[in-house]
Write a protein that holds these residues in place. Structure first.
Motif, PDB file in Angstrom:
ATOM      1  N   SER A  84     -57.148   4.798  19.937  1.00  0.00           N
ATOM      2  CA  SER A  84     -57.943   5.313  18.330  1.00  0.00           C
ATOM      3  C   SER A  84     -56.348   5.813  17.116  1.00  0.00           C
ATOM      4  N   PHE A  85     -56.569   5.522  15.558  1.00  0.00           N
ATOM      5  CA  PHE A  85     -55.974   5.408  14.636  1.00  0.00           C
ATOM      6  C   PHE A  85     -55.252   6.791  14.900  1.00  0.00           C
ATOM      7  N   TYR A  86     -54.367   6.540  14.953  1.00  0.00           N
ATOM      8  CA  TYR A  86     -53.170   7.923  14.420  1.00  0.00           C
ATOM      9  C   TYR A  86     -52.499   8.131  13.385  1.00  0.00           C
ATOM     10  N   LYS A  87     -51.813   7.091  12.498  1.00  0.00           N
ATOM     11  CA  LYS A  87     -51.318   7.261  11.138  1.00  0.00           C
ATOM     12  C   LYS A  87     -50.899   5.991  10.472  1.00  0.00           C
ATOM     13  N   ASN A  88     -50.914   6.167   9.562  1.00  0.00           N
ATOM     14  CA  ASN A  88     -49.800   4.692   8.503  1.00  0.00           C
ATOM     15  C   ASN A  88     -49.343   5.349   7.756  1.00  0.00           C
ATOM     16  N   PRO A  89     -47.933   5.292   7.932  1.00  0.00           N
ATOM     17  CA  PRO A  89     -46.534   5.884   7.849  1.00  0.00           C
ATOM     18  C   PRO A  89     -46.204   5.695   6.628  1.00  0.00           C
ATOM     19  N   ASN A  90     -46.916   4.260   5.892  1.00  0.00           N
ATOM     20  CA  ASN A  90     -46.366   3.539   4.511  1.00  0.00           C
ATOM     21  C   ASN A  90     -47.734   4.750   3.542  1.00  0.00           C
ATOM     22  N   ILE A  91     -48.269   5.145   3.621  1.00  0.00           N
ATOM     23  CA  ILE A  91     -48.638   6.084   2.883  1.00  0.00           C
ATOM     24  C   ILE A  91     -47.590   7.139   1.922  1.00  0.00           C
ATOM     25  N   GLU A  92     -46.781   8.167   2.564  1.00  0.00           N
ATOM     26  CA  GLU A  92     -45.795   8.874   2.696  1.00  0.00           C
ATOM     27  C   GLU A  92     -44.870   8.340   1.820  1.00  0.00           C
ATOM     28  N   ASN A  93     -44.361   6.503   1.909  1.00  0.00           N
ATOM     29  CA  ASN A  93     -43.486   5.740   1.072  1.00  0.00           C
ATOM     30  C   ASN A  93     -43.964   5.914  -0.200  1.00  0.00           C
ATOM     31  N   THR A  94     -45.621   5.242  -0.017  1.00  0.00           N
ATOM     32  CA  THR A  94     -46.154   4.853  -0.944  1.00  0.00           C
ATOM     33  C   THR A  94     -46.722   5.498  -2.384  1.00  0.00           C
ATOM     34  N   SER A  95     -46.578   6.898  -2.015  1.00  0.00           N
ATOM     35  CA  SER A  95     -47.940   7.590  -2.601  1.00  0.00           C
ATOM     36  C   SER A  95     -47.174   7.983  -3.966  1.00  0.00           C
ATOM     37  N   ASN A  96     -46.455   7.275  -4.504  1.00  0.00           N
ATOM     38  CA  ASN A  96     -45.796   7.688  -6.341  1.00  0.00           C
ATOM     39  C   ASN A  96     -46.908   6.052  -7.071  1.00  0.00           C
ATOM     40  N   ILE A  97     -47.325   5.127  -5.716  1.00  0.00           N
ATOM     41  CA  ILE A  97     -48.342   4.342  -6.507  1.00  0.00           C
ATOM     42  C   ILE A  97     -49.690   4.170  -6.093  1.00  0.00           C
ATOM     43  N   ARG A  98     -49.961   5.836  -5.201  1.00  0.00           N
ATOM     44  CA  ARG A  98     -51.091   5.210  -4.614  1.00  0.00           C
ATOM     45  C   ARG A  98     -52.151   6.562  -5.714  1.00  0.00           C
ATOM     46  N   VAL A  99     -52.528   5.836  -7.098  1.00  0.00           N
ATOM     47  CA  VAL A  99     -53.284   6.438  -7.812  1.00  0.00           C
ATOM     48  C   VAL A  99     -54.255   6.573  -7.254  1.00  0.00           C
ATOM     49  N   LYS A 100     -55.843   7.962  -7.899  1.00  0.00           N
ATOM     50  CA  LYS A 100     -56.586   7.546  -7.751  1.00  0.00           C
ATOM     51  C   LYS A 100     -57.302   6.722  -9.037  1.00  0.00           C
ATOM     52  N   SER A 101     -58.284   5.541  -9.388  1.00  0.00           N
ATOM     53  CA  SER A 101     -58.388   5.052 -10.204  1.00  0.00           C
ATOM     54  C   SER A 101     -60.243   5.005  -9.560  1.00  0.00           C
ATOM     55  N   LYS A 102     -60.870   3.841 -10.387  1.00  0.00           N
ATOM     56  CA  LYS A 102     -62.074   3.840  -9.973  1.00  0.00           C
ATOM     57  C   LYS A 102     -62.963   3.412  -8.812  1.00  0.00           C
ATOM     58  N   PHE A 103     -61.287   2.275  -8.534  1.00  0.00           N
ATOM     59  CA  PHE A 103     -61.943   1.756  -7.521  1.00  0.00           C
ATOM     60  C   PHE A 103     -60.951   2.496  -6.525  1.00  0.00           C
TER      61      PHE A 103
END
Length: 135
Positions: A84-103
């Motif tokens: 099973s999938f556990y974690k994507n460690p890149n989520i924390e490192n790229t949180s500043n560019i992961r912004v909610k949008s229409k898509f």
């Protein structure tokens, strides 16, 4: 067309021991568990990267899911011993560019990864000395 493989198991394998077998179609890991074995494909389901196995330094707490972790060497995705999938460690490192949008909704991204990605668990037959798989 599926191929059958027979893989010899060493007598002295203890819980948490594993070995990697390079097959024509895939690399697999054979892991010794308390009650048998786990056979996993070592190809990341995300984009086909190679999976690296790491023994965890901390003792697992009554849960063999934590004996080993499996990490993609391309994007870093981490999987549990059950595939099973556990974690994507890149989520924390790229949180500043992961912004909610229409898509894109960053909250759904992680939920979808947990639901959609898992390592392929390979069924096997064990006769006491050999594991037989078909992939």
């Amino acid at each position: 067309m599926k191929k059958k493989y027979q893989i010899k198991i060493e007598d002295e394998m203890k819980e948490g021991d594993y070995f990697v077998k390079n097959l024509v179609d895939d690399n697999i890991a054979v892991i010794k568990l308390a009650n048998g074995f786990k056979v996993l494909s070592l190809t990341c389901p995300h984009m086909g990267g190679n999976i690296v196995i790491r023994k965890n330094k901390k003792k697992p707490k009554e849960n063999e899911r934590n004996l080993l972790t499996f990490q993609c060497n391309w994007h870093g995705y981490i999987y549990n011993i059950d595939g099973s999938f556990y974690k994507n460690p890149n989520i924390e490192n790229t949180s500043n560019i992961r912004v909610k949008s229409k898509f894109y909704d960053p909250n759904n991204c992680v939920k979808n990864l947990q639901k959609d990605l898992s390592l392929k668990v390979i069924d096997y037959k064990f006769n006491g000395k050999m594991i037989e798989i078909e992939i």
